[in-house]
Design a protein around this motif. Structure first.
Motif, mmCIF file in Angstrom:
data_model
loop_
_atom_site.group_PDB
_atom_site.id
_atom_site.type_symbol
_atom_site.label_atom_id
_atom_site.label_comp_id
_atom_site.label_asym_id
_atom_site.label_seq_id
_atom_site.Cartn_x
_atom_site.Cartn_y
_atom_site.Cartn_z
ATOM 1 N N GLY A 197 0.203 11.245 1.747
ATOM 2 C CA GLY A 197 0.679 10.024 1.877
ATOM 3 C C GLY A 197 1.267 9.743 3.360
ATOM 4 O O GLY A 197 1.263 8.824 4.023
ATOM 5 N N VAL A 198 1.308 11.150 3.971
ATOM 6 C CA VAL A 198 1.583 11.057 5.274
ATOM 7 C C VAL A 198 0.476 10.620 6.311
ATOM 8 O O VAL A 198 0.263 9.445 7.135
ATOM 9 N N ALA A 199 -0.676 10.963 5.527
ATOM 10 C CA ALA A 199 -2.178 10.640 6.277
ATOM 11 C C ALA A 199 -2.551 9.101 5.910
ATOM 12 O O ALA A 199 -2.926 8.052 6.702
ATOM 13 N N LEU A 200 -2.162 9.116 4.481
ATOM 14 C CA LEU A 200 -2.233 7.034 4.273
ATOM 15 C C LEU A 200 -1.411 6.804 5.288
ATOM 16 O O LEU A 200 -1.750 5.225 5.519
ATOM 17 N N GLY A 201 -0.064 6.556 5.175
ATOM 18 C CA GLY A 201 0.777 6.248 6.131
ATOM 19 C C GLY A 201 -0.215 6.291 7.720
ATOM 20 O O GLY A 201 0.538 4.923 8.152
ATOM 21 N N ALA A 202 -0.586 6.536 7.651
ATOM 22 C CA ALA A 202 -1.369 6.575 9.752
ATOM 23 C C ALA A 202 -2.260 5.973 9.660
ATOM 24 O O ALA A 202 -2.531 5.218 10.285
ATOM 25 N N ILE A 203 -3.287 5.886 8.725
ATOM 26 C CA ILE A 203 -4.248 5.146 8.569
ATOM 27 C C ILE A 203 -3.823 3.315 8.407
ATOM 28 O O ILE A 203 -4.450 2.562 8.924
ATOM 29 N N VAL A 204 -3.175 3.601 7.105
ATOM 30 C CA VAL A 204 -2.137 1.832 7.539
ATOM 31 C C VAL A 204 -1.595 1.308 8.748
ATOM 32 O O VAL A 204 -1.762 0.466 9.149
ATOM 33 N N LEU A 205 -0.989 2.024 9.558
ATOM 34 C CA LEU A 205 -0.729 1.683 10.834
ATOM 35 C C LEU A 205 -1.804 1.668 11.606
ATOM 36 O O LEU A 205 -1.858 0.027 12.381
ATOM 37 N N TYR A 206 -3.266 2.381 11.253
ATOM 38 C CA TYR A 206 -4.089 1.837 12.021
ATOM 39 C C TYR A 206 -4.154 0.518 11.644
ATOM 40 O O TYR A 206 -4.732 0.044 12.816
ATOM 41 N N GLY A 207 -4.446 0.772 10.612
ATOM 42 C CA GLY A 207 -4.940 -0.731 9.782
ATOM 43 C C GLY A 207 -4.298 -2.281 10.290
ATOM 44 O O GLY A 207 -5.287 -2.753 10.641
ATOM 45 N N LEU A 208 -2.934 -1.736 10.664
ATOM 46 C CA LEU A 208 -2.131 -3.454 11.490
ATOM 47 C C LEU A 208 -2.481 -3.327 12.768
ATOM 48 O O LEU A 208 -2.315 -4.515 12.950
ATOM 49 N N GLY A 209 -2.788 -2.229 13.194
ATOM 50 C CA GLY A 209 -3.824 -2.355 14.772
ATOM 51 C C GLY A 209 -5.271 -3.439 14.980
ATOM 52 O O GLY A 209 -4.918 -4.277 15.315
ATOM 53 N N VAL A 210 -5.994 -2.417 13.592
ATOM 54 C CA VAL A 210 -6.828 -3.592 13.765
ATOM 55 C C VAL A 210 -6.916 -5.363 13.307
ATOM 56 O O VAL A 210 -7.382 -5.927 13.972
ATOM 57 N N LEU A 211 -6.300 -4.982 12.378
ATOM 58 C CA LEU A 211 -5.475 -6.766 12.097
ATOM 59 C C LEU A 211 -4.635 -7.057 13.306
ATOM 60 O O LEU A 211 -5.590 -8.637 13.431
ATOM 61 N N HIS A 212 -4.384 -7.029 14.139
ATOM 62 C CA HIS A 212 -3.077 -7.596 15.609
ATOM 63 C C HIS A 212 -4.352 -7.784 16.580
ATOM 64 O O HIS A 212 -4.823 -8.724 16.598
ATOM 65 N N CYS A 213 -5.787 -6.784 16.503
ATOM 66 C CA CYS A 213 -7.095 -6.844 17.420
ATOM 67 C C CYS A 213 -7.969 -8.218 16.610
ATOM 68 O O CYS A 213 -8.895 -8.797 17.457
ATOM 69 N N THR A 214 -8.041 -8.296 15.637
ATOM 70 C CA THR A 214 -8.703 -9.779 15.197
ATOM 71 C C THR A 214 -8.448 -10.857 15.598
ATOM 72 O O THR A 214 -9.027 -11.805 15.539
ATOM 73 N N VAL B 63 0.476 -1.383 0.379
ATOM 74 C CA VAL B 63 0.081 0.027 -0.037
ATOM 75 C C VAL B 63 0.585 0.900 0.148
ATOM 76 O O VAL B 63 0.827 2.292 -0.493
ATOM 77 N N GLY B 64 1.692 1.077 1.169
ATOM 78 C CA GLY B 64 2.857 2.744 0.833
ATOM 79 C C GLY B 64 3.638 2.362 -0.421
ATOM 80 O O GLY B 64 3.480 3.963 -0.413
ATOM 81 N N GLY B 65 3.832 1.486 -1.244
ATOM 82 C CA GLY B 65 4.293 1.586 -2.762
ATOM 83 C C GLY B 65 3.813 2.637 -3.455
ATOM 84 O O GLY B 65 3.616 2.768 -4.655
ATOM 85 N N VAL B 66 1.871 1.511 -3.377
ATOM 86 C CA VAL B 66 0.988 2.714 -4.249
ATOM 87 C C VAL B 66 1.413 3.599 -4.645
ATOM 88 O O VAL B 66 0.425 4.477 -5.241
ATOM 89 N N ALA B 67 0.979 3.911 -3.203
ATOM 90 C CA ALA B 67 0.767 5.691 -2.576
ATOM 91 C C ALA B 67 1.837 6.495 -2.918
ATOM 92 O O ALA B 67 1.889 7.462 -3.061
ATOM 93 N N ALA B 68 3.021 6.188 -2.726
ATOM 94 C CA ALA B 68 4.282 6.513 -3.555
ATOM 95 C C ALA B 68 4.529 6.676 -5.040
ATOM 96 O O ALA B 68 4.781 8.032 -5.091
ATOM 97 N N LEU B 69 3.210 6.207 -5.737
ATOM 98 C CA LEU B 69 3.410 6.242 -7.251
ATOM 99 C C LEU B 69 2.745 8.070 -7.838
ATOM 100 O O LEU B 69 1.821 8.512 -6.748
ATOM 101 N N PRO B 70 3.759 8.694 -8.407
ATOM 102 C CA PRO B 70 2.950 10.032 -8.503
ATOM 103 C C PRO B 70 1.346 10.280 -9.066
ATOM 104 O O PRO B 70 1.184 9.454 -10.562
ATOM 105 N N GLY B 71 0.955 11.217 -8.346
ATOM 106 C CA GLY B 71 -0.922 11.053 -8.377
ATOM 107 C C GLY B 71 -1.372 10.727 -7.899
ATOM 108 O O GLY B 71 -3.021 10.520 -8.679
#
Length: 464
Positions: free
Chosen positions: A144-161, A122-130
């Protein structure tokens, strides 16, 4: 004049039921689901009007789009948490503690590896121009910074699951639900506080991620404290790979992917083909119509751990009671809920959002149809899922979701959010037919069970 003895007896009964709301068992599971619904209702009533007020409709639409990312990250478990929960429940019901511990440890390894891998993609795709240009302005030039924080949040959700699946299998469903809802409440209030203080989407995303990370650690420590069979397995336990769970896990993955495409994916499709301005109307209408559905499914979700354990022990009579409980809840909640929404839905939506969000009659009508159909098939499919029978219907659901996405490309530019609601309703109606057939095939539903439903309901009421 009232009899003091009868009043005292009623008080003792009420106190007993209240205590059982916080203990393992059906009453405790119902209590935790009630608490979860109360949290969701409060948050839904708060977030839509407050976010639209603090952020404005367009930035609120971008926030809704950002918060769909964790749903995509959830697929990095490849369906293993769902399949593992059913497997661990059956093993613990039969006394196979070592086998349950093996399943849990294999699941955790897969979650850790796959979650990090998908997050990197996800981080790699977000880094693509445009890629994130549509969200740049709303995120203050830092999408990109907002998406990175949301990805971190998603990993926390996955751990809780993953942690929740162990609680579910060990009979700790109620306690886990209470704890997870506390985490959800805290993270949402944190994001609202940031938005109310004038913070941007980036700060809100970091508030989400920070609270979820702390909550994930807390939930894992609670599992260690209450169910040590998973963190301190019996002597002689040997770690193993997913093995026989690969098939059910992939079927569960297909089911989750289809659900994401028809629920979270619909938000993205509306944003892409009808504009971000149409997203709040679609999301608010869907949230309002799904409230009766969430309430109706409380009994279904509360009974699933006991249903799976009963089937593993061969106790078909007790398992049948849980099915009847689900059918009764669907009938007595969804039908009145649909009538109320059909009559007063527009007024309720306007009141709820302060007049800032409106829904057309077509959007509301198809959302109500989807609510009724979704409740019918999801309630029955959850019983199939608890027995790891999801392969019987998940691929068909995925095919319908893909077809719906293709139809959306042509329908949404013309009909907007109402077109999206129509497509979702058609998918749900098709799933009613498919899942009902599988439920009959596996003996979950039958005419004999339906005929015995009134007597079973009366017996369950007397037991309470």
């Amino acid at each position: 004049m009232s009899d003091p003895r009868r009043i005292a007896k009623a008080g003792v009964v009420a106190a007993g039921i209240f205590r059982r709301l916080f203990q393992p068992g059906l009453i405790g599971n119902l209590g935790s689901n009630g608490f979860a619904q109360a949290v969701q209702i409060v948050l839904q009533l708060l977030t839509v009007p407050l976010y639209s007020r603090f952020l404005g409709i367009e930035r609120y639409g971008v926030w809704l789009l950002l918060t769909t990312v964790p749903a995509y990250l959830a697929f990095s478990d490849f369906g293993l948490t769902t399949a593992s929960a059913a497997d661990m429940t059956a093993r613990l019901a039969r006394g196979d503690f070592a086998g349950a511990a093996q399943t849990y440890r294999a699941m955790r390894r897969r979650l850790m590896t796959a979650g990090l891998g998908v997050g990197a993609v996800v981080g790699g795709v977000a880094a693509l121009p445009g890629t994130l240009d549509c969200a740049a302005e709303a995120c203050g030039g830092r999408p990109g910074v907002a998406l990175g924080a949301i990805v971190l949040y998603g990993l926390g959700v996955l751990h809780c699951t993953g942690t929740f699946s162990a609680f579910w299998a060990a009979g700790g469903y109620a306690g886990a639900v209470y704890r997870i809802q506390i985490i959800i409440l805290a993270e949402t209030l944190a994001a609202l506080a940031v938005a109310g203080a004038g913070g941007g989407l980036v700060s809100m995303a970091f508030a989400f991620a920070g609270v979820r990370t702390v909550g994930a650690v807390w939930l894992w420590r609670e599992l260690r404290r209450h169910h040590r069979v998973f963190v301190a397995p019996p002597a002689g336990t040997v770690d193993r790979g997913p093995g026989a769970l690969t098939g059910p896990a992939l079927a569960a993955l297909a089911l989750s992917l289809a659900a994401m495409m028809t629920l979270q994916g619909a938000v993205g499709m509306v944003g892409a083909f009808a504009g971000a301005i149409a997203v709040p109307a679609f999301a608010a209408t869907r949230t309002m119509t799904r409230l009766p559905l969430q309430i109706a499914l409380m009994a279904n979700l509360a009974s699933l751990p006991a249903y799976a354990a009963s089937k593993a022990r061969g106790d078909d009579e007790r398992a049948a009671n849980h099915i009847v409980l689900t059918l009764a809840a669907l009938l007595f909640v969804l039908v009145p809920g649909a009538i109320v929404l059909a009559v007063a839905g527009p007024a309720l939506l306007a009141m709820w959002t302060g007049g800032r969000i409106h829904a057309s009659n077509a959007l509301l009508g198809w959302a109500i149809v989807a609510m009724l159909a979704n409740g019918c098939w999801v309630g029955l499919s959850n019983f199939l899922l608890s027995l790891n029978r999801q392969a019987d219907f998940s691929l068909a659901y995925l095919a319908l979701a893909v077809a719906g996405g293709g139809a959306a490309i042509r329908v949404l530019p013309v009909h907007g959010a109402a077109g999206a609601a129509f497509i979702v309703a058609m998918i749900d109606l098709a799933m009613v037919c498919l899942v009902l057939r599988q439920a009959v095939r596996h003996g979950i539903i039958s005419m004999a069970l339906i005929r015995s439903a009134p007597a079973r309901c009366a017996a369950m009421v007397r037991m309470i």
